[in-house]
Write a protein that holds these residues in place. Structure first.
Motif, short mmCIF file in Angstrom:
data_model
loop_
_atom_site.label_atom_id
_atom_site.label_comp_id
_atom_site.label_asym_id
_atom_site.label_seq_id
_atom_site.Cartn_x
_atom_site.Cartn_y
_atom_site.Cartn_z
N GLN A 45 45.20 75.11 22.78
CA GLN A 45 45.19 74.28 21.58
C GLN A 45 45.94 74.95 20.44
OE1 GLN A 45 43.85 71.05 21.49
NE2 GLN A 45 45.19 71.09 19.71
N ALA A 46 45.77 76.26 20.29
CA ALA A 46 46.50 76.98 19.25
C ALA A 46 48.00 76.90 19.49
CB ALA A 46 46.04 78.44 19.21
N ASP A 49 49.12 73.46 18.49
CA ASP A 49 49.16 73.33 17.02
C ASP A 49 50.39 74.00 16.43
OD1 ASP A 49 46.79 71.93 17.10
OD2 ASP A 49 45.54 73.62 16.44
N ARG A 50 50.89 75.04 17.08
CA ARG A 50 52.10 75.71 16.61
C ARG A 50 53.36 75.04 17.15
NH1 ARG A 50 48.90 80.10 17.68
NH2 ARG A 50 49.88 80.46 19.68
N THR A 58 48.21 67.96 19.07
CA THR A 58 47.79 68.97 18.11
C THR A 58 46.39 68.61 17.62
OG1 THR A 58 48.65 67.79 16.19
CG2 THR A 58 50.17 69.31 17.33
N SER A 59 45.75 69.52 16.93
CA SER A 59 44.41 69.24 16.39
C SER A 59 44.45 68.08 15.42
CB SER A 59 43.85 70.49 15.70
OG SER A 59 43.64 71.51 16.63
N ALA A 60 45.49 68.02 14.60
CA ALA A 60 45.62 66.92 13.63
C ALA A 60 45.80 65.58 14.36
CB ALA A 60 46.79 67.18 12.70
N GLU A 61 46.62 65.57 15.39
CA GLU A 61 46.82 64.34 16.16
C GLU A 61 45.53 63.93 16.87
OE1 GLU A 61 51.53 64.83 17.36
OE2 GLU A 61 50.00 65.81 18.59
N HIS A 62 44.81 64.91 17.38
CA HIS A 62 43.54 64.62 18.06
C HIS A 62 42.53 64.03 17.07
CE1 HIS A 62 40.59 64.93 21.20
NE2 HIS A 62 39.76 65.55 20.36
N ASP A 63 42.45 64.59 15.86
CA ASP A 63 41.55 64.06 14.84
C ASP A 63 41.94 62.65 14.44
OD1 ASP A 63 40.11 66.41 14.88
OD2 ASP A 63 41.07 67.24 13.08
#
Length: 102
Positions: A45-46, A49-50, A58-63
């Motif tokens: 995941q990291a 995200d990079r 990415t975490s933002a896309e998942h949220d």
């Protein structure tokens, strides 16, 4: 309300940094820290995200996706309520009216 996490964020960051800086295998770092296979997902995941992995959100896309799923479910529920209300009112309009007797 955010989901409860089994491991603190500080441990996640420490573990990810350990894998990236030392080059040690994920399994070895995970075993040393007692976090088993959770670390593999954290590292992947990291990397996403990079921007190092295109095959993972990415975490933002998942949220955002989670929020859109929730919003879609809310809109579907509202739509069902509106459909039921329109059926009810259509039946009221079609019902014959009788005048009250005097």
């Amino acid at each position: 309300m955010p989901a409860l996490r089994k491991y603190p964020d500080e441990l996640r960051e420490l573990a990810i940094r350990e894998v990236r800086t030392t080059g040690r295998p994920i399994a070895h770092v995970a075993k040393d820290l007692g976090i088993h296979e959770a670390l593999r997902g954290w590292v992947r995941q990291a990397e996403a995200d990079r921007g190092e992995h295109d095959d993972r959100l990415t975490s933002a896309e998942h949220d955002e996706l989670r929020h859109l799923h929730w919003e879609n479910a809310e809109l579907r529920r509202a739509n069902e309520i509106l459909k039921a209300a329109s059926v009810f009112f259509a039946q009221e309009i079609d019902r014959p009216r009788t005048r009250p007797s005097r």
